[in-house]
Enzyme design. Structure first.
Site, PDB file in Angstrom:
ATOM      1  N   HIS A 231      26.928 -40.548  24.220  1.00  0.00           N
ATOM      2  CA  HIS A 231      25.471 -40.325  23.953  1.00  0.00           C
ATOM      3  C   HIS A 231      25.228 -39.086  23.583  1.00  0.00           C
ATOM      4  O   HIS A 231      26.268 -38.052  23.517  1.00  0.00           O
ATOM      5  CB  HIS A 231      24.781 -40.675  25.225  1.00  0.00           C
ATOM      6  CG  HIS A 231      24.423 -42.243  25.641  1.00  0.00           C
ATOM      7  ND1 HIS A 231      23.643 -42.913  24.792  1.00  0.00           N
ATOM      8  CD2 HIS A 231      25.167 -42.756  26.359  1.00  0.00           C
ATOM      9  CE1 HIS A 231      23.601 -44.278  25.168  1.00  0.00           C
ATOM     10  NE2 HIS A 231      24.509 -44.301  26.152  1.00  0.00           N
TER      11      HIS A 231
ATOM     12  N   ASP B  66      20.860 -36.478  18.725  1.00  0.00           N
ATOM     13  CA  ASP B  66      20.705 -37.611  18.047  1.00  0.00           C
ATOM     14  C   ASP B  66      19.909 -37.433  16.721  1.00  0.00           C
ATOM     15  O   ASP B  66      19.979 -38.129  15.678  1.00  0.00           O
ATOM     16  CB  ASP B  66      19.868 -38.657  19.093  1.00  0.00           C
ATOM     17  CG  ASP B  66      20.624 -39.479  19.851  1.00  0.00           C
ATOM     18  OD1 ASP B  66      22.116 -39.348  19.749  1.00  0.00           O
ATOM     19  OD2 ASP B  66      20.155 -40.252  20.777  1.00  0.00           O
TER      20      ASP B  66
END
Length: 418
Positions: free
Chosen positions: A136, A166
């Protein structure tokens, strides 16, 4: 609150994008392209995605349209390839090799459309020792050194939401790569694959810091440098009411205005004397604790001291400057950031709310000339009207209904990130 415009198409009007559903940086990149005016068709899978929020509130799906395709069904890959054949761009966020196994990889798509820009969004990239591993945002920014620069030296590094990896290191780099490849395709007639890895993008963001490190102007430890909280006139301070003020008075003229308003003239020369930074920090902290955040905001608002209040997500849209610019907008009852950046000739806007899964299949089939997308019988006008009413009721109830968990193994579909 003054809000952003709600009409306009943007500079990418006419560009067709296929987005294979995922979570995190892929959908955000799709939103950026849609905000810029592209016709983004999101290919959702039956059952929805893991970690998904209520589709009616998923702003990253605004300005898009949605169709549902089961890529594991016998006709699923062919339906996606039909879309790819008519598209300019396809973006996907699966682990390396998954799209190929499903029959919608770059070779499959380029066989149908040699001009296609095939954008791949992953955390670790398409190759390397960790390419097949899960991860992640926090995993990716950790190994790039970016996370290690943040926070106090005596505490673990704080997690900067998922903005740094991200979205900054991932989505933005995917969009830059896609637009560059799209330009190349229009000049040369040849499409290509864009490998956007969050580790690559996040590392790239630290280019200036690496230059400073090489030049001896940056210490490789937290809170010891000009921009990482180590400097007393570049950081945050608590106020009397528990709020916080952000200080960025780096240049001499800004620093002078800062100490003048704080009444710390005796520490003016401490700016360039690191032996006095501890005393300067304590004095500044004591001053800020003497008044509320709003009081300090009022004191500094007409100065060039580079001081601003630290606002919450709900407070930010009401800041006078952001409200005047329409930095946030209200659409469909949701307050959200307006599209950015701004264009003088081709203004952008929030045109539609979040695309509900499968709600646009017929419209896409018509506009892209793909009747095979519609697998159910053609309905009469009365049936269509009844279906519209049902969808409206479903949308209303969706705001309180729990999200359906994904039925597809997470390891197969979403990329290694969020």
């Amino acid at each position: 609150m003054t809000t952003g415009r709600t009409a306009g198409h943007g500079p990418l009007a006419g560009v067709r994008v296929v987005e294979l559903a995922g979570i995190g940086p892929g959908p955000f990149a799709g939103m950026l392209l849609a905000d810029l005016g592209a016709d983004v068709v999101r290919v959702d899978r039956p059952g929805g995605a893991a970690l998904a929020i209520d589709p009616a509130h998923d702003i990253t799906n605004r300005n898009k349209r949605s169709v549902i395709v089961d890529l594991k069904a016998p006709d699923g890959p062919a339906r996606v390839l039909d879309l790819a054949a008519r598209a300019d761009v396809l973006i996907e966020g699966n682990r390396p090799g998954v799209a190929e196994r499903l029959g919608v990889g770059p070779a499959d798509c380029h066989a149908r459309n040699p001009r296609l820009v095939y954008g791949r969004m992953t955390g670790w990239g398409q190759d390397g020792p960790l390419a097949e591993r899960a991860g992640h945002d926090v995993s990716y920014i950790a190994v790039t050194g970016a996370l290690g620069m943040i926070g106090a030296p005596d505490r673990p590094p704080p997690v900067p939401a998922n903005l740094l990896g991200d979205y900054a290191g991932g989505s933005l780099y995917l969009v830059v790569g896609v637009l560059a490849a799209l330009h190349h395709a229009r000049v040369s007639g040849a499409g290509q694959v864009v490998d956007a890895a969050i580790v690559d993008g996040t590392a790239h963001l630290s280019a200036m810091i690496h230059g400073m490190l090489s030049a001896g102007g940056w210490q490789d430890r937290r809170s010891a440098n000009l921009l990482d909280g180590g400097c007393p006139y570049y950081g945050t301070y608590e106020t009397a009411d528990g709020g916080h003020m952000a200080v960025g008075a780096l240049e001499p003229q800004f620093y002078d205005a800062f100490v003048d308003l704080l009444g710390l003239d005796d520490l003016r020369d401490a700016r360039t004397d690191r032996t006095r930074w501890g005393a300067l920090r304590e004095a500044v902290a004591a001053r800020f604790r003497s008044r509320t955040r709003d009081e300090w905001t009022a004191l500094f608002e007409d100065s060039d001291a580079c001081v601003a209040p630290v606002l919450s997500l709900r407070e930010a849209p009401h800041h006078p400057h952001l409200a005047a610019r329409g930095t946030f907008t209200d659409h469909g009852g949701i307050t959200q950031p307006a599209p950015a950046p701004r264009f003088s000739a081709t203004p952008t806007a929030v045109r539609t709310g979040p695309a509900l899964p499968g709600a646009d299949t017929r419209a896409v089939a018509r506009d892209w000339d793909l009747p095979a997308l519609v697998t159910d019988p053609v309905r009469t006008p009365a049936e269509t009207a009844a279906g519209t009413s049902a969808r409206t009721a479903a949308t209303t109830s969706a705001t309180t209904a729990p999200t359906t968990p994904a039925t597809t193994p997470v390891k197969d579909f979403p990329h290694q990130g969020d």
